[in-house]
Each structure stands twice: as structure tokens, then as C-alpha cells.
Design a protein around this motif. Structure first.
Motif, PDB file in Angstrom:
ATOM      1  N   UNK A  23       0.847  -1.187   0.000  1.00  0.00           N
ATOM      2  CA  UNK A  23       0.000   0.000   0.000  1.00  0.00           C
ATOM      3  C   UNK A  23       0.882   1.235   0.000  1.00  0.00           C
ATOM      4  N   UNK A  24       0.622   2.103  -0.953  1.00  0.00           N
ATOM      5  CA  UNK A  24       1.431   3.304  -1.097  1.00  0.00           C
ATOM      6  C   UNK A  24       1.091   4.314  -0.024  1.00  0.00           C
ATOM      7  N   UNK A  25       2.122   4.866   0.592  1.00  0.00           N
ATOM      8  CA  UNK A  25       1.889   5.805   1.677  1.00  0.00           C
ATOM      9  C   UNK A  25       1.448   7.172   1.173  1.00  0.00           C
ATOM     10  N   UNK A  26       1.961   7.608   0.046  1.00  0.00           N
ATOM     11  CA  UNK A  26       1.674   8.954  -0.438  1.00  0.00           C
ATOM     12  C   UNK A  26       0.364   9.004  -1.221  1.00  0.00           C
ATOM     13  N   UNK A  27      -0.408  10.056  -0.988  1.00  0.00           N
ATOM     14  CA  UNK A  27      -1.564  10.367  -1.827  1.00  0.00           C
ATOM     15  C   UNK A  27      -1.041  11.203  -2.983  1.00  0.00           C
ATOM     16  N   UNK A  28      -1.193  10.717  -4.196  1.00  0.00           N
ATOM     17  CA  UNK A  28      -0.555  11.363  -5.332  1.00  0.00           C
ATOM     18  C   UNK A  28      -1.574  11.936  -6.317  1.00  0.00           C
ATOM     19  N   UNK A  29      -1.159  12.991  -6.970  1.00  0.00           N
ATOM     20  CA  UNK A  29      -1.983  13.591  -8.019  1.00  0.00           C
ATOM     21  C   UNK A  29      -2.214  12.591  -9.149  1.00  0.00           C
ATOM     22  N   UNK A  30      -1.184  11.820  -9.468  1.00  0.00           N
ATOM     23  CA  UNK A  30      -1.293  10.846 -10.555  1.00  0.00           C
ATOM     24  C   UNK A  30      -2.384   9.821 -10.281  1.00  0.00           C
ATOM     25  N   UNK A  31      -2.430   9.293  -9.059  1.00  0.00           N
ATOM     26  CA  UNK A  31      -3.427   8.261  -8.750  1.00  0.00           C
ATOM     27  C   UNK A  31      -4.830   8.849  -8.629  1.00  0.00           C
ATOM     28  N   UNK A  32      -4.949  10.023  -8.018  1.00  0.00           N
ATOM     29  CA  UNK A  32      -6.258  10.676  -7.984  1.00  0.00           C
ATOM     30  C   UNK A  32      -6.780  10.887  -9.396  1.00  0.00           C
ATOM     31  N   UNK A  33      -5.930  11.390 -10.256  1.00  0.00           N
ATOM     32  CA  UNK A  33      -6.339  11.644 -11.643  1.00  0.00           C
ATOM     33  C   UNK A  33      -6.728  10.361 -12.350  1.00  0.00           C
ATOM     34  N   UNK A  34      -5.994   9.292 -12.111  1.00  0.00           N
ATOM     35  CA  UNK A  34      -6.308   8.003 -12.741  1.00  0.00           C
ATOM     36  C   UNK A  34      -7.689   7.506 -12.321  1.00  0.00           C
ATOM     37  N   UNK A  35      -7.991   7.583 -11.037  1.00  0.00           N
ATOM     38  CA  UNK A  35      -9.317   7.168 -10.559  1.00  0.00           C
ATOM     39  C   UNK A  35     -10.417   8.028 -11.186  1.00  0.00           C
ATOM     40  N   UNK A  36     -10.204   9.328 -11.220  1.00  0.00           N
ATOM     41  CA  UNK A  36     -11.228  10.234 -11.755  1.00  0.00           C
ATOM     42  C   UNK A  36     -11.410  10.025 -13.251  1.00  0.00           C
ATOM     43  N   UNK A  37     -10.326   9.768 -13.966  1.00  0.00           N
ATOM     44  CA  UNK A  37     -10.439   9.495 -15.400  1.00  0.00           C
ATOM     45  C   UNK A  37     -11.303   8.269 -15.647  1.00  0.00           C
ATOM     46  N   UNK A  38     -11.097   7.235 -14.854  1.00  0.00           N
ATOM     47  CA  UNK A  38     -11.944   6.040 -15.016  1.00  0.00           C
ATOM     48  C   UNK A  38     -13.399   6.368 -14.717  1.00  0.00           C
ATOM     49  N   UNK A  39     -13.654   7.020 -13.605  1.00  0.00           N
ATOM     50  CA  UNK A  39     -15.027   7.269 -13.163  1.00  0.00           C
ATOM     51  C   UNK A  39     -15.794   8.215 -14.089  1.00  0.00           C
ATOM     52  N   UNK A  40     -15.083   9.055 -14.802  1.00  0.00           N
ATOM     53  CA  UNK A  40     -15.746  10.030 -15.671  1.00  0.00           C
ATOM     54  C   UNK A  40     -15.672   9.650 -17.146  1.00  0.00           C
ATOM     55  N   UNK A 272     -11.847  20.483 -15.458  1.00  0.00           N
ATOM     56  CA  UNK A 272     -12.180  21.643 -14.621  1.00  0.00           C
ATOM     57  C   UNK A 272     -11.656  21.520 -13.195  1.00  0.00           C
ATOM     58  N   UNK A 273     -11.060  20.383 -12.848  1.00  0.00           N
ATOM     59  CA  UNK A 273     -10.699  20.126 -11.456  1.00  0.00           C
ATOM     60  C   UNK A 273      -9.320  20.654 -11.091  1.00  0.00           C
ATOM     61  N   UNK A 274      -9.162  20.928  -9.823  1.00  0.00           N
ATOM     62  CA  UNK A 274      -7.871  21.270  -9.236  1.00  0.00           C
ATOM     63  C   UNK A 274      -7.372  20.024  -8.508  1.00  0.00           C
ATOM     64  N   UNK A 275      -6.750  19.138  -9.242  1.00  0.00           N
ATOM     65  CA  UNK A 275      -6.367  17.851  -8.669  1.00  0.00           C
ATOM     66  C   UNK A 275      -5.180  17.995  -7.725  1.00  0.00           C
TER      67      UNK A 275
END
Length: 305
Positions: A23-40, A272-275
Motif C-alpha cells: 500500500x502506497x503511503x503517499x496520496x498522489x496527483x497521478x493516482x487521484x487523476x487516474x481514478x477520476x479518469x476512469x469514473x468520468x 475543470x478540477x484542481x487535482x
């Protein structure tokens, strides 16, 4: 009786992960963006309850929890749609981390976010990037970071991706009527709904901070080290899934980054997001959970006007 021993009594489907993983310790912009890209994605057509796309989202959430060795469960329920009152099958997706303290592990903190949105109307897809792909992505990232520190938590933490929030908070209502632990054991529910629009002043808004002891002070204190500017309300409990918990006498925090011109419009897209700002918001929420979950913080419900 331990929480994990109770789980099978309450769920239709029970996934448990035994393989070792990282489990990755850091919350990253890359992973947030990847999840949001899938969901949208256009293929998910706005994540409307009762659709095949809804099932794809559920599978994605389950797989992400499982990949991080989080025991994962699905809670199935019928959702009555607002548009025509027909009923469809949809799901809440839950992940559980049991606390390490023999006594405090009976107390539960819930972190939640709804994953559904408005679907497709005529030829327009309502992507729901801010509402609430942003919150769902944060849920997955925060869960992963907490897992990396799971040996530190004394209290148990349940992560919930709620279905059918847009149809009237139906997923959270179903959960509080069918909880997997005694309702009295749930001491705090933190809800994330629209975290992707952090403004130039880094405002993070929240209601319910006065519903548990020290809540207002805690949420203000954690702002500066996490590079956000909290706007903290003791009450103002409305608008999303935390309301279902508050009505049951459970302390809550409803956290968001404010409304915007794309709310409930097809223009609510990832562009439009500020990731990068959401990384700060997610770390802020993570820190709040850890402050409470790893300590003997005295929790009780304080009703607000």
C-alpha cells in the motif's frame, strides 16, 4: 465479539483479501487523476444506478480495495429512482480495517463518499467529475494511505462508497438501517462530496465539526500543516450522505471544496478540477482520521441546532 466475526451476518457478498501486497503511503496527483479518469469516462455514461456502468464502477472499487489488502464487502439494495419511481438494484462498497486496541477497536470511524451521478440525459453525459468522482478517488487514496499505517490505528475504520446518493441519500440510508456493526459503535462519520474545486484561497468547507468533542479545534489546527484553509461550522449538517448518520445520533463531518458553475451539468469534467489541490484536501482528511483513530480521543455525539 470482534467486528470481523460479525461481518458475515450482515452482507450478501463477502470478499476477503489474503495475498500480501503493498500500500502506497503517499496520496498522489497521478493516482487521484487516474481514478477520476476512469469514473468520468464516456463509457460509464454518468454512473447512473441500475446500469451496467454502475456494476463496472462497483467492480473497480472492489478491485482497488482488494489490491490494498482491505477486506471488502458489497451491500446490495433497491433504489427507487426519482425520475419515474422505478426500483433498480445497486450497491454500497465497503472496506474494513480493524483497530489494534482490544477495547477501542469496537469504536468505528466511517469515511464515506458517493460514487453515483446523474447518468445521461438526451445526448449529454453528466460526468460528475467533482460530484463525486473527486470524493470517490479521495476515498480510495486515503484508504490506501491508512492501510500503510494500519498498525497504528486503535479504532476500527470502515470505508464506504455509497450508491444512489443522487436519488435521495439512499445508499447511506440503507446502511444506517442495516449496519454491519451495532449503530452505537459508530462514533464518527466523515463524508466527502465534491473535493475537486479548491479555490485560490485553499478553502475547505465543512459542517458538523461541533458534533463531537474538540472537532472545531482539531479541524482548524490541521489546516496550515496540510496547506488548506478550513472554513469550519459546528452545525450546518445537510446536503449529503452524512445526514443519514446524523439523524441516528452519530457525530459527523461533511467536507467539500464549495459549489461551482459546473454543478449537475455536463461540463463537470476532469479538465475543470484542481487535482493538485485535492491532494492537499485528501491529506488533511487523512490526518484528521489518524488523529482520532490512533488516540484515545473521547468521542460522543453533540447535537447541533
Amino acid at each position: 465479539m470482534d467486528i470481523i466475526k460479525n461481518l458475515a451476518l450482515f452482507f450478501l457478498i463477502f470478499f476477503c483479501v489474503f495475498a500480501e501486497g503493498f500500500s502506497q503511503e503517499a496520496i498522489t496527483e497521478k493516482e487521484l487523476e487516474s481514478h477520476i479518469q476512469f469514473l468520468t469516462a464516456d463509457s460509464l455514461a454518468g454512473r447512473f444506478p441500475g446500469t451496467k456502468a454502475n456494476q463496472q464502477v462497483v467492480n473497480y472499487l472492489v478491485n482497488d480495495f482488494k489490491s490494498n489488502n482491505i477486506p471488502t464487502l458489497i451491500q446490495e439494495f433497491e433504489a427507487k429512482l426519482r425520475k419515474d419511481t422505478t426500483s433498480v438494484t445497486t450497491w454500497n462498497v465497503l472496506g474494513l480495517l480493524e483497530g489494534k486496541d482490544s477495547i477501542l477497536k469496537k469504536e468505528v470511524i466511517i469515511l464515506g463518499a458517493h460514487y453515483d451521478h446523474l447518468g445521461k440525459k438526451r445526448d449529454s453525459i453528466y460526468h460528475g467529475a467533482d460530484d463525486n468522482a473527486s470524493g470517490t478517488a479521495a476515498l480510495l487514496e486515503i484508504a490506501e494511505k491508512i492501510v500503510a499505517h494500519k498498525n497504528e490505528i486503535k479504532r476500527s475504520v470502515i470505508f464506504i462508497a455509497f450508491g444512489a446518493e443522487e436519488q435521495g441519500l439512499l445508499g447511506s440510508q440503507f446502511f444506517v438501517e442495516n449496519p454491519i456493526v451495532p449503530i452505537k459503535n459508530i462514533k464518527l462519520m466523515i463524508n466527502m462530496d465534491m473535493l475537486g474545486s479548491l479555490n485560490e484561497k485553499s478553502h475547505v468547507y465543512m459542517g458538523g465539526a461541533g458534533t463531537f468533542p474538540g472537532g472545531e479545534k482539531l479541524m482548524k489546527k490541521l489546516g496550515k500543516p496540510n496547506h488548506v484553509n478550513p472554513v469550519v461550522h459546528a452545525g450546518s449538517v445537510d446536503g449529503s450522505d452524512h445526514v443519514s448518520f446524523y439523524k441516528k445520533g452519530i457525530s459527523v463531518l461533511g467536507i467539500h471544496t464549495g459549489g461551482n458553475e459546473n454543478y449537475h451539468k455536463p461540463t463537470d469534467t476532469i479538465e475543470t478540477l484542481n487535482i493538485s489541490g485535492e491532494v492537499n484536501v485528501a491529506n488533511y482528511i487523512y490526518q484528521a482520521i489518524m488523529e482520532i483513530a490512533t488516540s484515545e480521543w473521547k468521542l460522543k455525539f453533540i447535537p447541533q441546532d
